[in-house]
Scaffold this motif. Structure first.
Motif, PDB file in Angstrom:
ATOM      1  N   ASP A   1      12.996  19.542  59.024  1.00 57.02           N
ATOM      2  CA  ASP A   1      14.109  20.395  58.630  1.00 57.02           C
ATOM      3  C   ASP A   1      14.901  20.792  59.875  1.00 57.02           C
ATOM      4  OD1 ASP A   1      15.837  22.301  57.636  1.00 57.02           O
ATOM      5  OD2 ASP A   1      14.299  23.466  56.603  1.00 57.02           O
ATOM      6  N   ALA A   2      15.995  20.068  60.144  1.00 55.23           N
ATOM      7  CA  ALA A   2      16.820  20.345  61.326  1.00 55.23           C
ATOM      8  C   ALA A   2      17.565  21.673  61.204  1.00 55.23           C
ATOM      9  CB  ALA A   2      17.811  19.209  61.549  1.00 55.23           C
ATOM     10  N   ALA A   3      17.818  22.129  59.985  1.00 51.88           N
ATOM     11  CA  ALA A   3      18.541  23.386  59.791  1.00 51.88           C
ATOM     12  C   ALA A   3      17.700  24.591  60.196  1.00 51.88           C
ATOM     13  CB  ALA A   3      18.975  23.512  58.337  1.00 51.88           C
ATOM     14  N   ASN A   4      16.387  24.429  60.271  1.00 53.09           N
ATOM     15  CA  ASN A   4      15.493  25.528  60.640  1.00 53.09           C
ATOM     16  C   ASN A   4      14.640  25.154  61.845  1.00 53.09           C
ATOM     17  OD1 ASN A   4      15.877  27.727  58.633  1.00 53.09           O
ATOM     18  ND2 ASN A   4      15.506  26.035  57.231  1.00 53.09           N
ATOM     19  N   ALA A   5      15.271  24.626  62.869  1.00 56.34           N
ATOM     20  CA  ALA A   5      14.548  24.243  64.083  1.00 56.34           C
ATOM     21  C   ALA A   5      14.128  25.499  64.853  1.00 56.34           C
ATOM     22  CB  ALA A   5      15.425  23.360  64.962  1.00 56.34           C
ATOM     23  N   TRP A   6      12.910  25.463  65.384  1.00 57.40           N
ATOM     24  CA  TRP A   6      12.417  26.572  66.201  1.00 57.40           C
ATOM     25  C   TRP A   6      13.168  26.548  67.531  1.00 57.40           C
ATOM     26  CZ3 TRP A   6      10.685  31.017  67.321  1.00 57.40           C
ATOM     27  CH2 TRP A   6      10.056  31.295  68.524  1.00 57.40           C
ATOM     28  N   ARG A   7      13.882  27.618  67.843  1.00 53.47           N
ATOM     29  CA  ARG A   7      14.662  27.761  69.069  1.00 53.47           C
ATOM     30  C   ARG A   7      15.664  26.626  69.274  1.00 53.47           C
ATOM     31  NH1 ARG A   7      10.800  30.314  73.735  1.00 53.47           N
ATOM     32  NH2 ARG A   7      10.609  32.330  72.726  1.00 53.47           N
TER      33      ARG A   7
END
Length: 182
Positions: free
Chosen positions: A55-61
């Motif tokens: 999920d690229a829309a919710n990448a960590w940092r």
């Protein structure tokens, strides 16, 4: 905390897009080996997920895409796991750390570490399910520090969601040897 190079590299060597890291676990940033993969290289699906993927829309940092795990009530749990050779760390202190996010206050998410001996007998198990309170749709750091039992030959590390239907995002999972190691 002293960090060592990973003792686990895929048998075929480093794959395109997968970077080696100072973590004892392979691929702590959870990168896919290819665009068609739904599970990060070096990791395995654990439990029963309705869906899993990147999920690229919710990448960590803003780094690599997070891993999104969709879980349905009725199944025991869903998440990721990795097996690590525990022999070099037997009797030594290690820390498992990860960044997780959940979609609802009812979804219980956490990281876990299990140590087993050569016969597969569980020697220890710890998790962060009840120790980290965080709001839905906010990243939270989960951290466990344990001493690996002297007779352990295998560590299983991972992150999971359970209790009720929900979604968990995993930003990263690292396993490090602590300074002094004891």
């Amino acid at each position: 905390m002293r960090v060592l190079p990973s003792p686990l590299i895929a048998a075929s060597g480093a794959r395109a897009g997968v970077t080696t890291s100072p973590s004892l676990a392979t691929n702590p940033r959870l990168v896919a080996a290819s665009a068609s993969d739904s599970v990060p290289a070096g990791w395995a699906l654990d439990g029963t997920a309705v869906a899993i993927g990147f999920d690229a829309a919710n990448a960590w940092r803003g780094r690599t895409p997070s891993v999104r795990v969709v879980y349905a009530a009725g199944a025991p749990y869903a998440g990721l796991l990795q097996r690590v050779n525990a022999t070099p760390f037997a009797g030594r202190s290690v820390t498992l750390e990860g960044h997780l996010m959940r979609d609802s206050s009812q979804a219980s998410v956490g990281i876990w570490l299990l140590a087993a001996d050569s016969a597969g007998k569980r020697l220890s198990y710890v998790n962060s399910y009840d120790s980290v309170a965080h709001a839905p749709l906010r990243w939270a750091r989960h951290r466990l520090t344990v001493t690996v039992p002297p007779t352990a030959t295998r560590l299983l590390v991972g992150a999971a969601v359970h209790t009720t239907s929900g979604v968990m995002w995993i930003g990263d999972l690292t396993l490090t040897l602590n300074a002094g190691g004891r």
